[in-house]
Design a protein around this motif. Structure first.
Motif, PDB file in Angstrom:
ATOM      1  N   ASN A  78      -2.581   7.194  11.460  1.00 17.52           N
ATOM      2  CA  ASN A  78      -3.582   7.967  10.744  1.00 17.52           C
ATOM      3  C   ASN A  78      -3.912   7.174   9.485  1.00 17.52           C
ATOM      4  O   ASN A  78      -3.093   7.066   8.583  1.00 17.52           O
ATOM      5  N   LEU A  81      -3.465   8.821   6.013  1.00 17.09           N
ATOM      6  CA  LEU A  81      -2.069   9.006   5.647  1.00 17.09           C
ATOM      7  C   LEU A  81      -1.433   7.669   5.266  1.00 17.09           C
ATOM      8  O   LEU A  81      -0.747   7.548   4.246  1.00 17.09           O
ATOM      9  N   GLU A  82      -1.717   6.644   6.082  1.00 13.01           N
ATOM     10  CA  GLU A  82      -1.114   5.344   5.817  1.00 13.01           C
ATOM     11  C   GLU A  82      -1.601   4.772   4.491  1.00 13.01           C
ATOM     12  O   GLU A  82      -0.839   4.159   3.736  1.00 13.01           O
ATOM     13  N   TRP A  85       0.312   6.541   1.666  1.00 12.63           N
ATOM     14  CA  TRP A  85       1.674   6.129   1.352  1.00 12.63           C
ATOM     15  C   TRP A  85       1.754   4.639   1.011  1.00 12.63           C
ATOM     16  O   TRP A  85       2.817   4.093   0.798  1.00 12.63           O
ATOM     17  N   THR A  86       0.615   3.967   0.996  1.00 16.31           N
ATOM     18  CA  THR A  86       0.581   2.625   0.424  1.00 16.31           C
ATOM     19  C   THR A  86       0.156   2.688  -1.038  1.00 16.31           C
ATOM     20  O   THR A  86       0.751   2.030  -1.896  1.00 16.31           O
ATOM     21  N   PRO A  89       2.819   4.686  -3.789  1.00 14.22           N
ATOM     22  CA  PRO A  89       3.896   3.820  -4.288  1.00 14.22           C
ATOM     23  C   PRO A  89       3.368   2.654  -5.133  1.00 14.22           C
ATOM     24  O   PRO A  89       3.983   2.274  -6.126  1.00 14.22           O
ATOM     25  N   LEU A  90       2.215   2.113  -4.743  1.00 10.88           N
ATOM     26  CA  LEU A  90       1.631   1.020  -5.516  1.00 10.88           C
ATOM     27  C   LEU A  90       1.376   1.469  -6.958  1.00 10.88           C
ATOM     28  O   LEU A  90       1.757   0.787  -7.922  1.00 10.88           O
ATOM     29  N   VAL A  93       4.775   1.914  -8.844  1.00 12.91           N
ATOM     30  CA  VAL A  93       5.474   0.702  -9.296  1.00 12.91           C
ATOM     31  C   VAL A  93       4.677  -0.002 -10.393  1.00 12.91           C
ATOM     32  O   VAL A  93       5.270  -0.591 -11.302  1.00 12.91           O
ATOM     33  N   LEU A  94       3.343   0.088 -10.338  1.00 12.91           N
ATOM     34  CA  LEU A  94       2.569  -0.553 -11.404  1.00 12.91           C
ATOM     35  C   LEU A  94       2.826   0.133 -12.743  1.00 12.91           C
ATOM     36  O   LEU A  94       3.049  -0.525 -13.757  1.00 12.91           O
TER      37      LEU A  94
ATOM     38  N   PHE B 345       4.381   4.782  14.680  1.00 10.86           N
ATOM     39  CA  PHE B 345       3.272   5.264  13.849  1.00 10.86           C
ATOM     40  C   PHE B 345       2.745   4.119  12.981  1.00 10.86           C
ATOM     41  O   PHE B 345       3.492   3.484  12.249  1.00 10.86           O
ATOM     42  N   ALA B 349       0.055  -1.645  10.591  1.00 11.05           N
ATOM     43  CA  ALA B 349       0.556  -1.700   9.215  1.00 11.05           C
ATOM     44  C   ALA B 349       2.013  -2.156   9.202  1.00 11.05           C
ATOM     45  O   ALA B 349       2.423  -2.951   8.357  1.00 11.05           O
ATOM     46  N   PHE B 384       6.633  -7.769 -12.074  1.00 12.92           N
ATOM     47  CA  PHE B 384       5.536  -7.195 -11.288  1.00 12.92           C
ATOM     48  C   PHE B 384       5.661  -7.579  -9.810  1.00 12.92           C
ATOM     49  O   PHE B 384       5.571  -6.723  -8.936  1.00 12.92           O
ATOM     50  N   LEU B 387       8.477  -5.605  -8.079  1.00 10.83           N
ATOM     51  CA  LEU B 387       8.215  -4.199  -7.790  1.00 10.83           C
ATOM     52  C   LEU B 387       7.176  -4.052  -6.678  1.00 10.83           C
ATOM     53  O   LEU B 387       7.210  -3.102  -5.901  1.00 10.83           O
ATOM     54  N   LEU B 388       6.238  -5.012  -6.591  1.00  6.77           N
ATOM     55  CA  LEU B 388       5.208  -4.900  -5.555  1.00  6.77           C
ATOM     56  C   LEU B 388       5.810  -4.952  -4.147  1.00  6.77           C
ATOM     57  O   LEU B 388       5.261  -4.366  -3.214  1.00  6.77           O
ATOM     58  N   VAL B 391       6.163  -1.852  -2.009  1.00 12.31           N
ATOM     59  CA  VAL B 391       5.064  -1.184  -1.289  1.00 12.31           C
ATOM     60  C   VAL B 391       5.131  -1.418   0.227  1.00 12.31           C
ATOM     61  O   VAL B 391       5.193  -0.452   0.993  1.00 12.31           O
ATOM     62  N   VAL B 395       6.048   1.275   3.337  1.00 17.44           N
ATOM     63  CA  VAL B 395       5.229   1.478   4.542  1.00 17.44           C
ATOM     64  C   VAL B 395       6.112   1.583   5.771  1.00 17.44           C
ATOM     65  O   VAL B 395       5.935   2.452   6.628  1.00 17.44           O
ATOM     66  N   PHE B 398       8.171   5.003   5.703  1.00 16.18           N
ATOM     67  CA  PHE B 398       7.322   6.165   5.995  1.00 16.18           C
ATOM     68  C   PHE B 398       6.871   6.153   7.459  1.00 16.18           C
ATOM     69  O   PHE B 398       6.759   7.195   8.096  1.00 16.18           O
ATOM     70  N   VAL B 433      14.802  -0.929  -7.642  1.00 15.71           N
ATOM     71  CA  VAL B 433      13.746  -0.864  -8.655  1.00 15.71           C
ATOM     72  C   VAL B 433      14.302  -1.050 -10.075  1.00 15.71           C
ATOM     73  O   VAL B 433      13.765  -1.854 -10.832  1.00 15.71           O
TER      74      VAL B 433
END
Ligand SMILES: [Cu+2]
Ligand SMILES: [Cu+2]
Lengths: 227, 619
Positions: A78, A81-82, A85-86, A89-90, A93-94, B345, B349, B384, B387-388, B391, B395, B398, B433
């Motif tokens: 989906n 949704l994807e 959840w990207t 979190p981005l 963390v920023l 799912f 990605a 930076f 921490l990136l 992400v 993925v 989740f 983190v």
């Protein structure tokens, strides 16, 4: 049901991390913003952990089909949704990285006129502290309270590291270089400076007493050392 | 007798011994000729190891293929064909499945030794005070535990990749089978060097081998450097093979986006291995040269720079973490859809997140040096990038959770291990983190906090997934199922043992427990939690005992496995268990997604056992 459980557990976790004591009592000006950031990190991390754990346990209990050979619904993904959840979190963390940079700037700032400069020399397996402004050398680190101290660290042999847990910050002492560390002690008392970089046989025992005193007592100690 | 001599490993050992003695003799002759004292333990063992290694590979038959090609010897099939089947594992055999098993068994053996080292060391730190061990022994044990476990992880991922990737993409073998056998066969001498390290005086630098301490450490240091250098060679040669195989040998129809996630993970890992392993190789070689000669790369008195070592070391050793965990995360992505009976799912990605992690992970090495004294502002870009990486990691997690949601979940042992792996890896990610944020790292750096964090990532990203992989693919490899009841005992004790060991370590680190100390201040009140940690460690060991009993017992008289006991769709399950020598007599035809569970009419692959009639569809 899932949402309520996540909300309740999250609230509990955040309440714990914002209030409980899980570190030695802070004793430096640098410790305060670091501890605050640590509590924020734990709270955010705690909520994410609770969310994932509840979803996982709920799935295992509710969607468990021990015997049948049925297949699940054909949900392949989906995009919305994807993307969510990207991006969330981005964003988190920023924001955290910006916070981290701000705190880093904060703990490295002091009034240079008021600074007490101390040359710290590490060697296998002890410390030596020189006070160039007073012309004294000592095996213990005696500091006046509430005055910024600029430690200039070096080593005679291998890498060591200077760490007082109650001050939070640490810095390696590297042979052939001089590295700086700023600490402002805020609480009178005695502490220990531990070596925090494996440096050979007696590394575990390598330490020096750190004694934070009132400014008047510090002046007295300086006089004593000079005579 | 003649059977014994036909075993490559026996010839290798004999040749290797002769070569070692010759190498040492040459060193002594050279030194005598130069007017020096004949014996120098460092130089003699270094040259002895080098000549011995070459001779051993020659005796093994590692060069026969290439030499024969140059000299025009007639092409000959493997020696092992006329010998009993088990002998193939003890010779220079080029089948990827043999090599996969060799890697895996070697990895498990190293894990046993490295685990025992730490179990002994953990007894010492269970209470404050010096119990029964000298600091030298303690430092050597923990250092060897670290570096040997990392070697074992590299062997373990090579084992999984070797066995699975050619099968999963429908290839008959790796692209370069001889090179593949060579990359395995340099690792047994490496294991031997690791084992020599302790009797040769050990070393007290930790696995990181920071100069200048590593330049001054006892002879055991040199054996460790040589050992890991060889593992590094194995890793680089292996990665060339993995990349070529994936790009060149995919079955017809196996587009990149029809590959199982494990293959994507291998792709990302292999890129990292190929690009970055050389840096640690150079760093270790420089330390070795500084030990053996008057060169002073890292000695400020000779114009060297101490920090340079750390840069070279971490440019590899951070990406190495992703080399270690990406295949494991790939395993989780294989296991979760099968036992949830649902498509993975967000397949694309998840596939691309492996590459994202690899790319991001390449630019973060400075976060290990926040307290080492780099330019203060330079720490911010590293913060930076670090921490990136959270992400693409998020993925994956989740996506696994979404795969399970609404699924038809079966809790067989592979799935149980995958679930533990997800939770443990999640904790590892979250606790990473704070280490990535400079001011907080200045507090937790080099404490038990960090030790616990990276054990979470390695258990969650490698150990638990490898256990899932073994329970999942054991029937494919051996034709027998592992015992489910013992498997569940193993899983529950290991999971409990893990949390009992490592959660108290977070608390210890925050309360001032430094890494790598043989003793700690009783006044700090750290005794109780250290005792709990030690007990947890022994629980993990106990669970491993159950695991090894299960392995041996099931191999001996486990239930016979069908071709596809888990009803998986990927290619390796569409052939017999164990698969035929050449995997697929006729290349299979890939026509769809590997994870289309529950999708009406979805087909991943069409396998034809004879090449014509009797096509079998995997749905
Ligand atoms: Cu030390
Ligand atoms: Cu790192």
């Amino acid at each position: 049901m899932v949402a309520i459980t996540v909300a309740i557990l999250s609230a509990m976790v955040v309440a714990i991390f914002l209030n409980a004591n899980f570190t030695p009592a802070p004793a430096s000006a640098q410790a305060e913003p670091i501890d605050r950031l640590l509590r924020i990190l734990f709270s955010i991390g705690g909520v994410i952990f609770v969310l994932c754990l509840v979803l996982l346990i709920y799935s295992v209990i509710v969607f468990r089909h021990p015997r049948d050979t049925e297949e699940g619904p054909p949900l392949e993904g989906n995009y919305r949704l994807e993307l969510t959840w990207t991006l969330i979190p981005l964003a988190i963390v920023l924001v955290l990285a910006v916070q981290g940079a701000a705190v880093l700037k904060d703990i490295g700032r002091a009034d240079p006129k008021n600074e007490l400069e101390i040359k710290v020399t590490a060697f296998q397996w002890a410390w030596r502290f020189e006070y160039p402004q007073y012309g004294i050398t000592s095996g213990e680190l005696r500091l006046p309270v509430n005055r910024p101290v600029l430690l200039k660290l070096t080593s005679l042999d291998v890498i060591h590291a200077f760490w007082v847990p109650q001050f939070r910050v640490k810095q390696d002492a590297v042979p052939g270089m001089e590295k700086e560390l700023l600490v402002t002690p805020t609480r009178v008392g005695s502490y220990k400076a531990w070596c925090n970089q494996l440096c050979g046989l007696a590394h575990a025992a390598m330490q020096a007493p750190v004694i934070v005193v009132e400014p008047e007592d510090f002046e007295l100690w300086v006089k004593e050392q000079r005579s | 007798m003649s059977t014994i001599w036909k075993l490559g490993v026996i010839r290798g050992i004999v040749f290797g011994l002769v070569g070692t003695v010759a190498g040492m003799a040459i060193t002594m002759l050279l030194r005598t000729a130069l007017g020096l004292s004949a014996w120098n333990s460092g130089q003699a063992t270094a040259l002895g190891s080098f000549v011995g290694l070459i001779a051993y590979l020659g005796g093994l038959g590692a060069f026969n293929g290439w030499v024969g090609w140059v000299l025009g010897w007639p092409e000959k099939e493997h020696d092992a064909t006329e010998l009993p089947n088990w002998t193939r594992y003890f010779g220079f055999h080029t089948n990827h499945k043999t090599i996969g098993v060799q890697y895996m068994v070697t990895s498990l053996l190293v894990i046993i030794v490295a685990g025992i080292y730490q179990l002994i060391a953990r007894l010492e730190t269970a209470q404050p005070g010096l119990q029964f061990m000298t600091p030298r022994t303690y430092n050597s044990l923990i250092s060897l535990h670290g570096i040997m476990m990392l070697g074992a992880v590299l062997l373990g991922i090579s084992g999984m990749i070797n066995y699975l990737v050619p099968l999963m993409i429908g290839a008959r073998d790796m692209a370069f089978p001889r090179l593949n056998a060579l990359s395995y066969w340099v690792t047994p001498p490496s294991v031997l060097f690791f084992l020599f390290s302790l009797p040769a005086g050990g070393f007290d630098t930790g696995w990181t081998a920071y100069a200048p301490l590593s330049v001054r450490a006892p002879l055991g240091m040199q054996f460790m450097l040589l050992a890991f250098y060889l593992v590094g060679w194995s890793s680089i040669l292996g990665s060339v093979n993995f990349l070529t195989t994936i790009f060149k040998l995919r079955a017809p129809g196996m587009g990149l986006f029809r590959m199982p996630i494990f293959v994507w993970a291998t792709l990302a890992t292999a890129f990292l291995q190929l690009i970055f392993t050389q840096f640690v190789g150079i760093a270790f070689l420089m330390v070795l040269l500084e030990r053996l000669t008057p060169l002073g790369f890292f000695d400020p008195n000779k114009g060297g720079n101490v920090i340079l070592y750390q840069h070279l070391f971490w440019i590899y050793s951070h990406p190495a973490v992703y080399i270690f965990v990406l295949p494991g995360l790939g395993v989780i992505s294989e296991v979760v859809p099968v036992f949830s009976r649902k498509p993975l799912f967000g397949y694309r990605a998840v596939a691309l997140s492996s590459l994202g992690i690899a790319l991001g992970g390449a630019l973060v090495w400075g976060h290990h040096m926040f307290a080492a004294g780099m330019e203060s502002w330079l720490r911010i870009p590293f913060m930076f990038t670090t921490l990136l990486v959270a992400v693409p990691t998020g993925v994956k997690i989740f996506s696994w959770l979404a795969t399970m949601w609404l699924g038809k979940i079966h809790l067989d042992t592979p799935m149980l291990f995958a679930l533990t792996a997800i939770v443990v890896f999640l904790i590892g990610g979250i606790t990473g983190v704070p280490n990535g944020i400079v001011p907080v790292d200045l507090y937790v750096h080099d404490t038990y906090w960090v030790t616990s964090h990276f054990h979470h990532t390695l258990f969650g990203g490698f150990v638990f997934p490898m256990m899932a992989a073994i329970y999942f693919w054991f029937p494919k490899v051996t034709g027998r199922l592992l015992n489910e009841r013992l498997g569940k005992v193993h899983w529950s004790v290991m999971t409990a043992g893990f949390f009992i060991t490592y959660e108290p370590m977070f608390w210890l680190g925050l309360n001032g427990m430094r890494r790598r100390i043989v003793d700690y201040d009783p006044a700090m009140g750290l005794g109780t939690m250290n005792l709990v940690t030690t007990i947890g460690g022994y629980l993990i060991a106990l669970s491993m005992l159950v695991f090894f009993i299960n392995l041996v017992a099931s191999l001996w008289r486990g239930a016979t496995a069908s071709a596809n006991p888990w009803r998986s769709r990927t290619l390796e399950w569409q052939v017999s268990s164990p698969p035929p020598g050449e995997n697929f007599p006729v290349p299979p035809r890939v026509v769809g997604s590997p994870y289309g569970y529950g999708i009406p009419g979805s087909v991943h692959v069409i396998v034809s056992p004879t090449g014509g009639s009797g096509e079998k569809q995997a749905t």
